[in-house]
Write a protein that holds these residues in place. Sequence first.
Motif, PDB file in Angstrom:
ATOM      1  N   ALA A 169       0.977  -1.178  -0.152  1.00 42.54           N
ATOM      2  CA  ALA A 169      -0.106  -0.038   0.047  1.00 42.54           C
ATOM      3  C   ALA A 169       0.869   1.203  -0.003  1.00 42.54           C
ATOM      4  CB  ALA A 169      -0.782  -0.114   1.280  1.00 42.54           C
ATOM      5  N   LYS A 170       0.354   2.298  -0.599  1.00 37.63           N
ATOM      6  CA  LYS A 170       0.924   3.409  -0.436  1.00 37.63           C
ATOM      7  C   LYS A 170       0.766   4.132   0.862  1.00 37.63           C
ATOM      8  CE  LYS A 170      -0.475   5.244  -5.068  1.00 37.63           C
ATOM      9  NZ  LYS A 170      -1.473   6.089  -5.698  1.00 37.63           N
ATOM     10  N   GLU A 171       1.678   4.916   1.356  1.00 41.32           N
ATOM     11  CA  GLU A 171       2.043   4.877   2.784  1.00 41.32           C
ATOM     12  C   GLU A 171       0.934   5.534   3.482  1.00 41.32           C
ATOM     13  OE1 GLU A 171       4.186   5.330   6.062  1.00 41.32           O
ATOM     14  OE2 GLU A 171       5.172   4.894   4.174  1.00 41.32           O
ATOM     15  N   GLU A 172       0.012   6.451   2.881  1.00 43.65           N
ATOM     16  CA  GLU A 172      -1.193   6.820   3.512  1.00 43.65           C
ATOM     17  C   GLU A 172      -2.449   5.771   3.631  1.00 43.65           C
ATOM     18  OE1 GLU A 172      -1.883   8.630  -0.849  1.00 43.65           O
ATOM     19  OE2 GLU A 172      -0.203   7.897   0.711  1.00 43.65           O
ATOM     20  N   PHE A 173      -2.163   4.357   3.194  1.00 45.54           N
ATOM     21  CA  PHE A 173      -3.062   3.805   3.467  1.00 45.54           C
ATOM     22  C   PHE A 173      -2.448   2.364   4.012  1.00 45.54           C
ATOM     23  CE2 PHE A 173      -4.452   5.961  -0.549  1.00 45.54           C
ATOM     24  CZ  PHE A 173      -5.637   6.298  -0.006  1.00 45.54           C
ATOM     25  N   LYS A 174      -1.084   2.495   4.582  1.00 41.12           N
ATOM     26  CA  LYS A 174      -0.366   1.124   4.889  1.00 41.12           C
ATOM     27  C   LYS A 174      -1.270   0.501   6.262  1.00 41.12           C
ATOM     28  CE  LYS A 174       4.101   1.837   3.381  1.00 41.12           C
ATOM     29  NZ  LYS A 174       4.096   0.265   2.515  1.00 41.12           N
ATOM     30  N   PHE A 175      -1.741   1.700   7.152  1.00 40.32           N
ATOM     31  CA  PHE A 175      -2.351   1.229   8.443  1.00 40.32           C
ATOM     32  C   PHE A 175      -3.603   0.438   7.891  1.00 40.32           C
ATOM     33  CE2 PHE A 175      -4.583   1.938  12.486  1.00 40.32           C
ATOM     34  CZ  PHE A 175      -3.803   0.973  13.239  1.00 40.32           C
ATOM     35  N   GLU A 176      -4.460   1.258   7.303  1.00 40.62           N
ATOM     36  CA  GLU A 176      -5.821   0.626   7.008  1.00 40.62           C
ATOM     37  C   GLU A 176      -5.591  -0.582   6.134  1.00 40.62           C
ATOM     38  OE1 GLU A 176      -9.582   1.632   4.037  1.00 40.62           O
ATOM     39  OE2 GLU A 176      -8.071   3.189   4.012  1.00 40.62           O
ATOM     40  N   ALA A 177      -4.826  -0.786   5.318  1.00 36.59           N
ATOM     41  CA  ALA A 177      -4.496  -2.136   4.428  1.00 36.59           C
ATOM     42  C   ALA A 177      -4.207  -3.286   5.446  1.00 36.59           C
ATOM     43  CB  ALA A 177      -3.513  -2.044   3.652  1.00 36.59           C
ATOM     44  N   PHE A 178      -3.454  -2.848   6.486  1.00 34.88           N
ATOM     45  CA  PHE A 178      -2.742  -3.680   7.617  1.00 34.88           C
ATOM     46  C   PHE A 178      -4.080  -4.127   8.359  1.00 34.88           C
ATOM     47  CE2 PHE A 178      -1.292  -4.431  12.094  1.00 34.88           C
ATOM     48  CZ  PHE A 178      -0.591  -5.542  11.850  1.00 34.88           C
ATOM     49  N   CYS A 179      -4.858  -3.272   8.648  1.00 32.87           N
ATOM     50  CA  CYS A 179      -6.159  -3.782   9.429  1.00 32.87           C
ATOM     51  C   CYS A 179      -7.446  -4.287   8.855  1.00 32.87           C
ATOM     52  CB  CYS A 179      -6.508  -2.218  10.372  1.00 32.87           C
ATOM     53  SG  CYS A 179      -5.237  -1.553  11.398  1.00 32.87           S
ATOM     54  N   HIS A 180      -7.287  -4.201   7.238  1.00 36.94           N
ATOM     55  CA  HIS A 180      -8.680  -4.692   6.653  1.00 36.94           C
ATOM     56  C   HIS A 180      -9.484  -5.761   6.998  1.00 36.94           C
ATOM     57  CE1 HIS A 180      -6.220  -6.965   4.080  1.00 36.94           C
ATOM     58  NE2 HIS A 180      -7.511  -7.144   3.359  1.00 36.94           N
ATOM     59  N   ASP A 181      -8.486  -6.920   7.377  1.00 39.65           N
ATOM     60  CA  ASP A 181      -9.340  -8.059   7.892  1.00 39.65           C
ATOM     61  C   ASP A 181      -9.522  -8.301   9.445  1.00 39.65           C
ATOM     62  OD1 ASP A 181     -10.091  -8.716   5.521  1.00 39.65           O
ATOM     63  OD2 ASP A 181      -8.261  -9.937   4.945  1.00 39.65           O
ATOM     64  N   PHE A 182      -9.259  -7.359  10.219  1.00 43.52           N
ATOM     65  CA  PHE A 182      -9.400  -7.240  11.611  1.00 43.52           C
ATOM     66  C   PHE A 182     -10.613  -8.156  12.272  1.00 43.52           C
ATOM     67  CE2 PHE A 182      -5.829  -4.531  13.422  1.00 43.52           C
ATOM     68  CZ  PHE A 182      -4.767  -4.952  12.952  1.00 43.52           C
ATOM     69  N   ALA A 183     -11.587  -7.747  11.414  1.00 49.18           N
ATOM     70  CA  ALA A 183     -12.891  -8.470  11.975  1.00 49.18           C
ATOM     71  C   ALA A 183     -12.935  -9.955  11.852  1.00 49.18           C
ATOM     72  CB  ALA A 183     -14.101  -7.980  11.248  1.00 49.18           C
ATOM     73  N   GLU A 184     -12.002 -10.476  11.152  1.00 49.28           N
ATOM     74  CA  GLU A 184     -11.843 -11.943  11.023  1.00 49.28           C
ATOM     75  C   GLU A 184     -11.327 -12.524  12.462  1.00 49.28           C
ATOM     76  OE1 GLU A 184     -10.155 -13.172   7.188  1.00 49.28           O
ATOM     77  OE2 GLU A 184     -11.473 -11.809   6.194  1.00 49.28           O
ATOM     78  N   ALA A 185     -10.623 -11.769  13.035  1.00 47.34           N
ATOM     79  CA  ALA A 185     -10.018 -12.081  14.437  1.00 47.34           C
ATOM     80  C   ALA A 185     -11.198 -12.818  15.355  1.00 47.34           C
ATOM     81  CB  ALA A 185      -9.215 -11.247  14.851  1.00 47.34           C
ATOM     82  N   PHE A 186     -12.366 -12.026  14.948  1.00 47.52           N
ATOM     83  CA  PHE A 186     -13.711 -12.371  15.929  1.00 47.52           C
ATOM     84  C   PHE A 186     -14.764 -13.270  15.132  1.00 47.52           C
ATOM     85  CE2 PHE A 186     -11.613  -8.432  17.156  1.00 47.52           C
ATOM     86  CZ  PHE A 186     -11.088  -8.583  18.399  1.00 47.52           C
ATOM     87  N   PHE A 187     -14.711 -13.281  13.801  1.00 45.58           N
ATOM     88  CA  PHE A 187     -15.602 -13.732  13.225  1.00 45.58           C
ATOM     89  C   PHE A 187     -15.289 -14.745  12.015  1.00 45.58           C
ATOM     90  CE2 PHE A 187     -19.350 -14.061  10.764  1.00 45.58           C
ATOM     91  CZ  PHE A 187     -20.234 -14.778  11.466  1.00 45.58           C
ATOM     92  N   SER A 188     -13.812 -14.913  12.062  1.00 40.80           N
ATOM     93  CA  SER A 188     -13.317 -15.862  11.157  1.00 40.80           C
ATOM     94  C   SER A 188     -13.584 -15.402   9.587  1.00 40.80           C
ATOM     95  CB  SER A 188     -13.839 -17.378  11.283  1.00 40.80           C
ATOM     96  OG  SER A 188     -13.401 -17.784  12.399  1.00 40.80           O
TER      97      SER A 188
END
Length: 166
Positions: free
Chosen positions: A83-102
């Motif tokens: 990801a471009k610098e301004e989207f790196k954190f969002e890209a890293f977090c984009h599937d975080f919901a799967e930690a709670f719902f697979s």
Amino acid sequence: MNQYIDKLCFLISFGKHKTEKQIKSLEFIRTYTGINFHIFNPQPEEINIEDIGHSLSMQCRFNSHTSIFYSVASHSILASEIAKEEFKFEAFCHDFAEAFFSDVPTPAKRRLKDVIKLEENITIAINKKYNLPYPMSKEVKDIDKLLFKMEEQITNCLFLKGLEDI
């Protein structure tokens, strides 16, 4: 043997005598760090980065229909790397919901509107906690689609065959 049947019958009937409020209070999952995460009413304060990292590192992408173990955490790291610098954190977090719902396969999600809503509510709580945009930016969606196609090749994932246009 009868004592086990009696205990089982007691446990089954016990749930019938609970009020709606009592049942809702039990609708949580206990996370790796011991937090009660209320899956139908997620709160930002119930979200812990250690729980997310642990869970996503233990989950294989594509319901494990791969030739190698390829975790959701690995996918998230790769998304942030490209990801471009301004989207790196969002890209890293984009599937975080799967930690709670697979990771529910996309074809199933399309038919299960309640699953989509549940995942959205979890995502909204996560995004609120980490100050992320909702819905996901077009840039991160495009990265996720690109990785989807790349991961088919990397993991020899036959599960993905025919889903290239998602």
